[in-house]
Structures are given as C-alpha cells and as structure tokens.
Design an enzyme around this catalytic site. Sequence first.
Site, PDB file in Angstrom:
ATOM      1  N   GLY A   1      -0.583   4.676  -0.214  1.00 25.20           N
ATOM      2  CA  GLY A   1      -1.304   5.707   0.254  1.00 25.20           C
ATOM      3  C   GLY A   1      -1.751   5.183   1.689  1.00 25.20           C
ATOM      4  O   GLY A   1      -1.370   4.728   2.452  1.00 25.20           O
TER       5      GLY A   1
ATOM      6  N   GLU B   1       0.826  -1.262  -0.086  1.00 22.10           N
ATOM      7  CA  GLU B   1       0.171   0.131   0.050  1.00 22.10           C
ATOM      8  C   GLU B   1       0.805   1.304  -0.047  1.00 22.10           C
ATOM      9  O   GLU B   1       1.947   1.354   0.858  1.00 22.10           O
ATOM     10  CB  GLU B   1      -0.943  -0.052   1.129  1.00 22.10           C
TER      11      GLU B   1
ATOM     12  N   HIS C   1     -49.373   0.521  -0.438  1.00 16.52           N
ATOM     13  CA  HIS C   1     -49.896   1.865  -0.404  1.00 16.52           C
ATOM     14  C   HIS C   1     -50.036   2.646   0.650  1.00 16.52           C
ATOM     15  O   HIS C   1     -50.467   2.061   1.826  1.00 16.52           O
ATOM     16  CB  HIS C   1     -51.460   1.791  -1.111  1.00 16.52           C
TER      17      HIS C   1
ATOM     18  N   PHE D   1      -4.420   3.414   4.446  1.00 14.57           N
ATOM     19  CA  PHE D   1      -4.876   2.003   4.350  1.00 14.57           C
ATOM     20  C   PHE D   1      -6.142   1.951   4.255  1.00 14.57           C
ATOM     21  O   PHE D   1      -6.921   2.831   4.982  1.00 14.57           O
ATOM     22  CB  PHE D   1      -4.080   1.361   5.619  1.00 14.57           C
ATOM     23  N   GLY D   2      -6.781   1.132   3.573  1.00 14.06           N
ATOM     24  CA  GLY D   2      -8.086   0.952   3.292  1.00 14.06           C
ATOM     25  C   GLY D   2      -8.834   1.471   1.909  1.00 14.06           C
ATOM     26  O   GLY D   2      -9.874   1.070   1.559  1.00 14.06           O
ATOM     27  N   GLY D   3      -8.077   2.117   1.110  1.00 16.53           N
ATOM     28  CA  GLY D   3      -8.344   2.561  -0.103  1.00 16.53           C
ATOM     29  C   GLY D   3      -9.199   3.710  -0.473  1.00 16.53           C
ATOM     30  O   GLY D   3      -9.533   4.216   0.749  1.00 16.53           O
ATOM     31  N   THR D   4      -9.710   3.683  -1.417  1.00 17.71           N
ATOM     32  CA  THR D   4     -10.505   5.013  -1.939  1.00 17.71           C
ATOM     33  C   THR D   4     -11.683   5.075  -1.178  1.00 17.71           C
ATOM     34  O   THR D   4     -11.995   6.266  -0.511  1.00 17.71           O
ATOM     35  CB  THR D   4     -10.696   5.179  -3.272  1.00 17.71           C
ATOM     36  N   CYS D   5     -12.606   4.110  -1.285  1.00 21.38           N
ATOM     37  CA  CYS D   5     -13.833   4.100  -0.586  1.00 21.38           C
ATOM     38  C   CYS D   5     -14.018   4.508   0.757  1.00 21.38           C
ATOM     39  O   CYS D   5     -14.696   5.503   1.096  1.00 21.38           O
ATOM     40  CB  CYS D   5     -14.632   2.800  -0.917  1.00 21.38           C
TER      41      CYS D   5
END
Length: 458
Positions: free
Chosen positions: A33, A31, A442, A35-39
């Site tokens: 960047g 890794e 409804h 830790f854990g990524g973009t999301c």
Amino acid sequence: MPHHDLVVIGSGSGNSIVDERFADLDVAIIEHGVFGGTCLNVGCIPTKMYVYASDVAETVRRASRYGIDASIDKVRWGDIRDRIFDRIDPISAGGKEYRVERSPNVTVYFGHARFTDQRALRVERTDGSGVDEITADRIVVATGGRPFIPEDIRASGVAYETSDTIMRLPELPRRLAIVGGGYIAAEFAHVFASLGSEVTLIKRGDLLVRAQDETISARFTKVLGDRMDVRFKRQVTHVAGGPGDLRITLDDGSTVEADTLLVAAGRVPNGDLMDLDKAGIATHDDGRIVVDAQQRTTVDGVWALGDVSSPFQLKHVANREAKVVAHNLAHPEDPIETDHRFVPSAVFTDPQIATVGRTEQECRADGLDYTTKIKNYGDVAFGWAMEDTTGICKIIAERGTGRLLGAHLMGPQASSLIQPLIQAMAFGLTAREMATGQYWIHPALPEVVENALLGLDI
C-alpha cells in the site's frame, strides 16, 4: 531466488525495526500500500488533525455560553484537507525514498506478500509486472488491518467510503450516513457534524462505543443521540443510488437519504490475505496471528506485531511491540516481553473519551471486590469555567488495598488527564498514594482526578 537475513512485511511500525542494529544484515521490506502504514496515512495522525479543526469549530459554535458572540463564516474543506495531507504525504514519500535510495542494506519490494512455506514468500508486484519469490532466515509480519465491510453493503455495488478514503473527499458532504458505532464511527461523526454535515449514524446495537466502560458508553450514547440522528438497533438491508443521491434501507423498512455513505463497522486483521496456513502460522478465531509475549508466532523464526496480531488496534501498542521484536531479533540470547497490562486508549470524539485498565463490567464478571467513584468535571472550578455539563472521571479500585483497577474519562482533555492514572497503575501506586502523595494544581482540571481518587470508598 533471492534470500534475505530478515524480511519485514509492512512499512508501518514494522519499518521502525530496521535501525543501525541491523546494518550488517541483508534486509527486505515489503509494502503493498502507501508507505508508512495506517497511522500515518489513513489513521491516527490525519484523523486527529481533522478532529482538531472540528474542535475549533465547536468552540466557536458554543462561544455564546461564555458571553462571547461568534459565528462560523465558512468551512473550507479543501483547505483543511490540503493542510493535513500536504504535511503527511511528503513524510510518506520521504520514508519511502529513505528506504529505497539511502538504506544500502535494504531491498524494498512493492507488492502483496503471501507465504509459500515457513520462511518463503511470494510477492505479487503492485504494478502488475510480475512476482518475486524470496526466502529469509527470519520474518516479521506487520501487515496491519483493513476496514470491515458488511456483505449487504458490499453486494449492493453502490460506492461507499471507508476510513481509508473518506478524508480525501473532494467536497464536504451535505448529508453523511455512517454505518457503525465504535471509535472510528464516533470520531468521524464528530468531524463531519462539527464541520457542517448532516450526520446519521446507523448502529446495530443500542449503545455507542460499547467496548468502553458501561457508564461511559451509556453517557456518550445519550450525548451523541441528543446531538444527531442515531438509528439504534438497525441494520442496512439495501443501498441504492449513487454519490450525492443514496437511499439506504434499514431492516425496519425505514430509509436514510445521504450524499455519502461511510462504512465504519470495525476493522479486521490482514493475516487472512497472506496464506498463513502454508507456513503453519496459527491464528485466533477472529483472524489475528497467535503470538507469545515475545511476539513470536507458532513458527520458529517468524514474529508478528501490531493490528495483524494484537487485540489492541492502537499505534502506541504496535510501536511498543515493534521495539520488543527489534530487541529480540538483535539479542536472541536475552529476550524481552511485551507488557499489555495497562494499555490506554482514547477516542477523539466530542466529548473526548480516554480509558485504561478494567471496565466495571469486567471487574464484575471477574468477581473482584471493587469500589468506584465518579466525579463530574462540573464539580471542580475549572469545570465551572468551561461550563461543562457532561464530563466525568470514573475510577475503579480494589476494595481494601486501594489498588487501581481502571480509569475512564469522558470530556475535554480526557486523553491528557488520564496520563497520571496510567503512570500510577504502571508503577503500582495505590489510589491513596496517588491522591495524597503529590500536589495538585488548583484550580486546574486534574482536580477532577484528585477528587475521584479521594472519593473512593476503599
């Protein structure tokens, strides 16, 4: 030179691959960047937490239509930001600690990975202390993507924000200029405008969220164009000044003055930063790694998943692809394939947008015999209760068979309302079967879906 049984490059969805099935293997995770990524850190989760706060602000601002007088006393940007990252940052730190301290068979390399051969990597350490040369029997590339920056802006030398940085601003900008008109630009335009910023969107084309169905794109463009300053068919030619005093010149000679510039002009896959050619890994023209239905690259023993290879820049797609890769790594004798037939997506802007399947323009281009039906939220009782004037549900079906081809919603709760349509398409229900084979509560909002289905001229 260290050798590993399995190397996973990227700690987002790729990190989920390494479970108990691989406890007996020597595994490495790389890794470069957070830790854990973009999301987790700069994408889906924090943006939607901002969106929810913005939705609350808009509910208060529009309360008078229901006979309730209300006003926003103050927007505490710092408190909103800290509520979000005080929750997210510990999750990232916890995931990192778990892999480093409590995964005995896993070695974590913090650095940038580049291929030196088919299954050989050079990892340039993030702290600048040196490099690691490693090899592996199998490699998974899950390195995601990054914001695209137009050259005119990059070359200007002026400070700008991206989706990676904008959410951690110390203060809410009074004037925000956004370059772009896709889903990222639309979501941040909603967030900042709702929280009180004066937002200007700069869009190269004449439609926002152009990748959506043509009806949705046209209607959303009208809604947002009425709400804020949108400069259509314009490009940035020059940027001058500094934070708090930016002057953005457009190609028609007009200018936009802003405190902060957000570049939200799309994202590009990170494969071009990895020397893929040295491994012989093929890529598409847009830079995505070529994979087959089993997520295999063109090099034996190397897989790829998520934004670095997928045309769908979506966390739920990356997660599904990670499950496919994990299974195929653990059970090479019984591989499975990724099913990308009915990939849904949502844009958490205002109004919210959700989509699955084909757009009308795609049906037309493919020469399909299709029929469409559009129902307004305001056509059903719950829509009356909401005083909604812009929400729509558009469904596309094959004429004759009733096979569902696509569904496109714009309005409150769109990302939830679309789920039964996703299910119907995934399990082969026709429009008539879906409409008549179940009860519809409804007067709940899903009646707009029911009425659209019933209105199709099949």
